[in-house]
Design a protein around this motif. Sequence first.
Motif, PDB file in Angstrom:
ATOM      1  N   THR A  96       0.840  -1.196   0.000  1.00 15.52           N
ATOM      2  CA  THR A  96       0.000   0.000   0.000  1.00 15.52           C
ATOM      3  C   THR A  96       0.874   1.245   0.000  1.00 15.52           C
ATOM      4  O   THR A  96       1.999   1.238   0.503  1.00 15.52           O
ATOM      5  CB  THR A  96      -0.961   0.023   1.212  1.00 15.52           C
ATOM      6  N   ALA A  97       0.366   2.312  -0.589  1.00 17.21           N
ATOM      7  CA  ALA A  97       1.050   3.604  -0.647  1.00 17.21           C
ATOM      8  C   ALA A  97      -0.006   4.665  -0.906  1.00 17.21           C
ATOM      9  O   ALA A  97      -1.165   4.346  -1.208  1.00 17.21           O
ATOM     10  CB  ALA A  97       2.110   3.623  -1.751  1.00 17.21           C
ATOM     11  N   SER A  98       0.372   5.928  -0.795  1.00 18.30           N
ATOM     12  CA  SER A  98      -0.566   6.994  -1.142  1.00 18.30           C
ATOM     13  C   SER A  98      -0.899   6.902  -2.630  1.00 18.30           C
ATOM     14  O   SER A  98      -0.131   6.358  -3.425  1.00 18.30           O
ATOM     15  CB  SER A  98       0.023   8.366  -0.808  1.00 18.30           C
ATOM     16  N   VAL A  99      -2.038   7.456  -2.997  1.00 17.82           N
ATOM     17  CA  VAL A  99      -2.520   7.319  -4.369  1.00 17.82           C
ATOM     18  C   VAL A  99      -1.518   7.879  -5.377  1.00 17.82           C
ATOM     19  O   VAL A  99      -1.121   7.207  -6.334  1.00 17.82           O
ATOM     20  CB  VAL A  99      -3.888   8.015  -4.531  1.00 17.82           C
ATOM     21  N   THR A 100      -1.079   9.108  -5.159  1.00 15.93           N
ATOM     22  CA  THR A 100      -0.205   9.743  -6.148  1.00 15.93           C
ATOM     23  C   THR A 100       1.178   9.108  -6.169  1.00 15.93           C
ATOM     24  O   THR A 100       1.731   8.850  -7.248  1.00 15.93           O
ATOM     25  CB  THR A 100      -0.088  11.248  -5.860  1.00 15.93           C
ATOM     26  N   ILE A 106       5.599   3.934  -8.129  1.00 17.02           N
ATOM     27  CA  ILE A 106       5.633   2.481  -7.982  1.00 17.02           C
ATOM     28  C   ILE A 106       5.150   1.766  -9.242  1.00 17.02           C
ATOM     29  O   ILE A 106       5.812   0.854  -9.744  1.00 17.02           O
ATOM     30  CB  ILE A 106       4.808   2.050  -6.753  1.00 17.02           C
ATOM     31  N   VAL A 107       4.002   2.187  -9.767  1.00 15.30           N
ATOM     32  CA  VAL A 107       3.445   1.503 -10.943  1.00 15.30           C
ATOM     33  C   VAL A 107       4.429   1.433 -12.110  1.00 15.30           C
ATOM     34  O   VAL A 107       4.572   0.374 -12.735  1.00 15.30           O
ATOM     35  CB  VAL A 107       2.116   2.157 -11.374  1.00 15.30           C
ATOM     36  N   GLU A 123      -0.018  -7.207  -5.391  1.00 16.91           N
ATOM     37  CA  GLU A 123      -1.333  -6.561  -5.274  1.00 16.91           C
ATOM     38  C   GLU A 123      -1.127  -5.213  -4.605  1.00 16.91           C
ATOM     39  O   GLU A 123      -0.681  -5.139  -3.460  1.00 16.91           O
ATOM     40  CB  GLU A 123      -2.278  -7.426  -4.450  1.00 16.91           C
ATOM     41  N   CYS A 124      -1.434  -4.128  -5.328  1.00 15.79           N
ATOM     42  CA  CYS A 124      -1.257  -2.766  -4.823  1.00 15.79           C
ATOM     43  C   CYS A 124      -2.606  -2.177  -4.421  1.00 15.79           C
ATOM     44  O   CYS A 124      -3.555  -2.232  -5.202  1.00 15.79           O
ATOM     45  CB  CYS A 124      -0.603  -1.877  -5.866  1.00 15.79           C
ATOM     46  N   ALA A 125      -2.665  -1.630  -3.225  1.00 14.68           N
ATOM     47  CA  ALA A 125      -3.871  -0.946  -2.744  1.00 14.68           C
ATOM     48  C   ALA A 125      -3.466   0.476  -2.391  1.00 14.68           C
ATOM     49  O   ALA A 125      -2.980   0.745  -1.289  1.00 14.68           O
ATOM     50  CB  ALA A 125      -4.455  -1.671  -1.538  1.00 14.68           C
TER      51      ALA A 125
END
Length: 312
Positions: A96-100, A106-107, A123-125
């Motif tokens: 998990t990480a902040s949206v931005t 990361i993506v 799996e990224c949330a």
Amino acid sequence: MNVDNLHLLLTVARRGSFAAVAKERDVDPSSVSRAIADLESELGLRLFQRSTRSMTLTEAGEIYLARLEPLLDELEHARDAAAQVSSAPRGLLRLTASVTFGQMCIVPLLGEFHARYPDLKVECAFSDANVDLVSERMDLAIRLAPAIEGDVVVAKLMDTRYGVYASPDYLAHHAPLLQPTDLSHHKVLLFNLRAYRTHWLFRDSEGREERVAIQGDLTLAPASALLTAALAGLGPALLPDWLVADAVAKGLLVPLFPGYAATATTFDTAAWIVYPSRSYLPNKVRVMADFLREKLRCQPPCGVPRCSLAQC
């Protein structure tokens, strides 16, 4: 006893709903209900008290779950330790990480990570809320903050720096911005956190600090929306170096006060790798943490050297 059903039991207990777990796993709710019923039958215990509106653990269920969870963790650790001897990391890694930060940093790296570790699923949330790593079964998190508190294990990923940026179009059509106090005469772009909406702080090369009042008509979140608005010429914005590096390199944004460090709260900030507090770090988590350090410590994924914006 089926270990998968034991993991399912933990998930149902956390979610408090067969339907929620079924939706998460993309299965029929009746299959989740049957698996729990089979487990209760095998144990000879009633684990959940069910009603039309809620589902809670029985006293026996609470006792069983309290002893079960650390045992399942140990099973996972034992399997991972054995796998390290003979094979590459495998299984599912939840991050998990902040949206931005997740979208920008990361993506773009996931393709290379997958090529390096093809047997490891990710799996990224991404969420701007501080997700509870234990209850959400997250293997690691990336968090942006001056420091991290709580019963977790923390390692610095990279330092982060903030600055004020505006588009060339904005600068061409508005009053000059030569020093931080000039911001008081502009409508700046505001981030949707209270500390970011009234004053920004600046520190010059000699360590002198200055507090500048700001105002604006446009408040945005997440940070990527703030970047988009700045690129569109809607005003100056306070933005982190990892977010603007690409736009600065292409001339789409201009750093306004390069002789100053800027912030809304504190000058010393960083991105941190955070793990649940466990005595054993699974190999899958270790390889992801090492990979992120390798790629992000001095080189953001946009390809613009971080060292050109801030000292590594």
